[in-house]
Design a protein around this motif. Structure first.
Motif, PDB file in Angstrom:
ATOM      1  N   THR A  33     -31.736 -23.240  12.873  1.00  0.00           N
ATOM      2  CA  THR A  33     -30.945 -22.121  12.971  1.00  0.00           C
ATOM      3  C   THR A  33     -29.642 -22.413  13.710  1.00  0.00           C
ATOM      4  N   THR A  34     -28.620 -22.222  13.002  1.00  0.00           N
ATOM      5  CA  THR A  34     -27.329 -22.503  13.752  1.00  0.00           C
ATOM      6  C   THR A  34     -26.360 -21.426  13.517  1.00  0.00           C
ATOM      7  N   HIS A  35     -25.689 -21.142  14.733  1.00  0.00           N
ATOM      8  CA  HIS A  35     -24.317 -20.022  14.764  1.00  0.00           C
ATOM      9  C   HIS A  35     -23.198 -20.995  15.197  1.00  0.00           C
ATOM     10  N   SER A  36     -22.167 -20.638  14.416  1.00  0.00           N
ATOM     11  CA  SER A  36     -20.841 -21.095  14.390  1.00  0.00           C
ATOM     12  C   SER A  36     -19.936 -20.733  13.745  1.00  0.00           C
ATOM     13  N   ARG A  37     -18.542 -20.535  14.217  1.00  0.00           N
ATOM     14  CA  ARG A  37     -17.471 -19.906  13.556  1.00  0.00           C
ATOM     15  C   ARG A  37     -17.677 -18.630  12.627  1.00  0.00           C
ATOM     16  N   GLY A  38     -18.436 -17.853  13.220  1.00  0.00           N
ATOM     17  CA  GLY A  38     -18.574 -16.577  12.338  1.00  0.00           C
ATOM     18  C   GLY A  38     -19.607 -16.525  11.338  1.00  0.00           C
ATOM     19  N   THR A  39     -20.368 -17.484  11.347  1.00  0.00           N
ATOM     20  CA  THR A  39     -21.290 -17.800  10.407  1.00  0.00           C
ATOM     21  C   THR A  39     -22.778 -18.004  10.876  1.00  0.00           C
ATOM     22  N   VAL A  40     -23.789 -17.631  10.334  1.00  0.00           N
ATOM     23  CA  VAL A  40     -25.112 -18.208  10.687  1.00  0.00           C
ATOM     24  C   VAL A  40     -25.910 -18.790   9.593  1.00  0.00           C
ATOM     25  N   GLU A  41     -26.368 -19.944   9.771  1.00  0.00           N
ATOM     26  CA  GLU A  41     -26.720 -20.958   8.830  1.00  0.00           C
ATOM     27  C   GLU A  41     -28.299 -21.290   9.126  1.00  0.00           C
ATOM     28  N   VAL A  42     -29.181 -21.097   8.175  1.00  0.00           N
ATOM     29  CA  VAL A  42     -30.659 -21.488   8.516  1.00  0.00           C
ATOM     30  C   VAL A  42     -30.994 -22.517   7.444  1.00  0.00           C
ATOM     31  N   SER A  43     -31.523 -23.545   7.857  1.00  0.00           N
ATOM     32  CA  SER A  43     -31.896 -24.602   6.804  1.00  0.00           C
ATOM     33  C   SER A  43     -33.296 -25.167   7.017  1.00  0.00           C
ATOM     34  N   GLU A  44     -33.725 -25.458   5.997  1.00  0.00           N
ATOM     35  CA  GLU A  44     -34.945 -26.437   5.876  1.00  0.00           C
ATOM     36  C   GLU A  44     -34.721 -27.731   5.904  1.00  0.00           C
ATOM     37  N   VAL A  45     -35.342 -28.429   7.050  1.00  0.00           N
ATOM     38  CA  VAL A  45     -34.819 -30.132   7.049  1.00  0.00           C
ATOM     39  C   VAL A  45     -36.246 -30.736   7.143  1.00  0.00           C
ATOM     40  N   ARG A  47     -38.427 -34.349   7.944  1.00  0.00           N
ATOM     41  CA  ARG A  47     -38.426 -35.248   9.319  1.00  0.00           C
ATOM     42  C   ARG A  47     -37.294 -36.245   9.591  1.00  0.00           C
ATOM     43  N   GLY A  48     -36.880 -36.753   8.419  1.00  0.00           N
ATOM     44  CA  GLY A  48     -35.617 -37.575   8.508  1.00  0.00           C
ATOM     45  C   GLY A  48     -34.172 -36.866   8.651  1.00  0.00           C
ATOM     46  N   GLY A  49     -34.132 -35.704   8.689  1.00  0.00           N
ATOM     47  CA  GLY A  49     -32.967 -34.763   9.008  1.00  0.00           C
ATOM     48  C   GLY A  49     -32.155 -34.443   7.889  1.00  0.00           C
ATOM     49  N   SER A  50     -32.795 -34.791   6.546  1.00  0.00           N
ATOM     50  CA  SER A  50     -32.232 -34.120   5.343  1.00  0.00           C
ATOM     51  C   SER A  50     -32.173 -32.804   5.246  1.00  0.00           C
ATOM     52  N   THR A  51     -31.256 -32.170   4.838  1.00  0.00           N
ATOM     53  CA  THR A  51     -31.410 -30.883   4.442  1.00  0.00           C
ATOM     54  C   THR A  51     -31.818 -30.506   3.061  1.00  0.00           C
ATOM     55  N   VAL A  52     -32.810 -29.656   2.883  1.00  0.00           N
ATOM     56  CA  VAL A  52     -33.501 -29.494   1.709  1.00  0.00           C
ATOM     57  C   VAL A  52     -32.828 -27.918   1.185  1.00  0.00           C
ATOM     58  N   ARG A  53     -32.729 -26.985   1.797  1.00  0.00           N
ATOM     59  CA  ARG A  53     -31.841 -26.049   1.367  1.00  0.00           C
ATOM     60  C   ARG A  53     -31.220 -25.215   2.760  1.00  0.00           C
ATOM     61  N   THR A  54     -30.370 -24.231   2.237  1.00  0.00           N
ATOM     62  CA  THR A  54     -29.588 -23.717   3.478  1.00  0.00           C
ATOM     63  C   THR A  54     -29.274 -22.162   2.989  1.00  0.00           C
ATOM     64  N   ALA A  55     -29.186 -21.310   3.868  1.00  0.00           N
ATOM     65  CA  ALA A  55     -28.969 -20.144   3.602  1.00  0.00           C
ATOM     66  C   ALA A  55     -27.835 -19.752   4.566  1.00  0.00           C
ATOM     67  N   ARG A  56     -26.517 -19.299   4.296  1.00  0.00           N
ATOM     68  CA  ARG A  56     -25.469 -18.818   5.201  1.00  0.00           C
ATOM     69  C   ARG A  56     -25.005 -17.483   4.924  1.00  0.00           C
ATOM     70  N   PHE A  57     -24.924 -17.042   6.192  1.00  0.00           N
ATOM     71  CA  PHE A  57     -24.735 -15.387   6.257  1.00  0.00           C
ATOM     72  C   PHE A  57     -23.455 -15.132   7.203  1.00  0.00           C
ATOM     73  N   LEU A  58     -22.627 -14.010   6.912  1.00  0.00           N
ATOM     74  CA  LEU A  58     -21.675 -13.866   7.854  1.00  0.00           C
ATOM     75  C   LEU A  58     -22.144 -13.235   8.987  1.00  0.00           C
ATOM     76  N   ALA A  59     -21.809 -13.783  10.315  1.00  0.00           N
ATOM     77  CA  ALA A  59     -22.573 -13.419  11.407  1.00  0.00           C
ATOM     78  C   ALA A  59     -22.289 -11.836  11.550  1.00  0.00           C
ATOM     79  N   ASN A  60     -21.168 -11.027  11.390  1.00  0.00           N
ATOM     80  CA  ASN A  60     -21.005  -9.769  11.613  1.00  0.00           C
ATOM     81  C   ASN A  60     -21.956  -8.678  10.762  1.00  0.00           C
ATOM     82  N   ARG A  61     -22.645  -9.496   9.765  1.00  0.00           N
ATOM     83  CA  ARG A  61     -23.575  -8.920   8.974  1.00  0.00           C
ATOM     84  C   ARG A  61     -24.824  -9.065   9.138  1.00  0.00           C
ATOM     85  N   VAL A  62     -25.281 -10.032  10.095  1.00  0.00           N
ATOM     86  CA  VAL A  62     -26.565 -10.387  10.401  1.00  0.00           C
ATOM     87  C   VAL A  62     -27.032  -9.019  11.484  1.00  0.00           C
ATOM     88  N   LEU A  63     -28.130  -8.429  10.892  1.00  0.00           N
ATOM     89  CA  LEU A  63     -28.578  -7.171  11.985  1.00  0.00           C
ATOM     90  C   LEU A  63     -29.871  -7.676  12.850  1.00  0.00           C
TER      91      LEU A  63
END
Length: 86
Positions: A33-45, A47-63
């Motif tokens: 999970t990463t928080h930056s610049r008004g977005t929340v990003e949740v990624s499945e990663v 072992r080698g660090g490659s991102t498989v899938r990502t979900a991005r949301f506006l931080a002000n919408r996340v409850l």
């Protein structure tokens, strides 16, 4: 670790909410999970660090953002006895 899960609840507008789950689906994968610049990003990663899938949301919408780590060992009631034959 397989079984890691992050649950995201967002405000969908007009008083309704939506729930999204990001789950580590295979062994060796984890959820980051990463928080930056008004977005929340949740990624499945992997072992080698490659991102498989990502979900991005506006931080002000996340409850709510709930992390459910996978259990390292099964709970005592989940252990099934096995018979040994010598």
């Amino acid at each position: 670790m397989k079984g890691d899960r992050v649950e995201i609840v967002i405000d969908a507008g007009s008083g309704t909410t939506r729930t999204y789950d990001v789950i580590a689906t295979r062994a060796g994968r984890r959820v980051v999970t990463t928080h930056s610049r008004g977005t929340v990003e949740v990624s499945e990663v992997t072992r080698g660090g490659s991102t498989v899938r990502t979900a991005r949301f506006l931080a002000n919408r996340v409850l709510a953002l709930v992390e459910h780590p996978a259990a390292d060992e099964p709970a005592p009631d989940e252990i099934t006895p096995t018979l040994r034959t010598a």
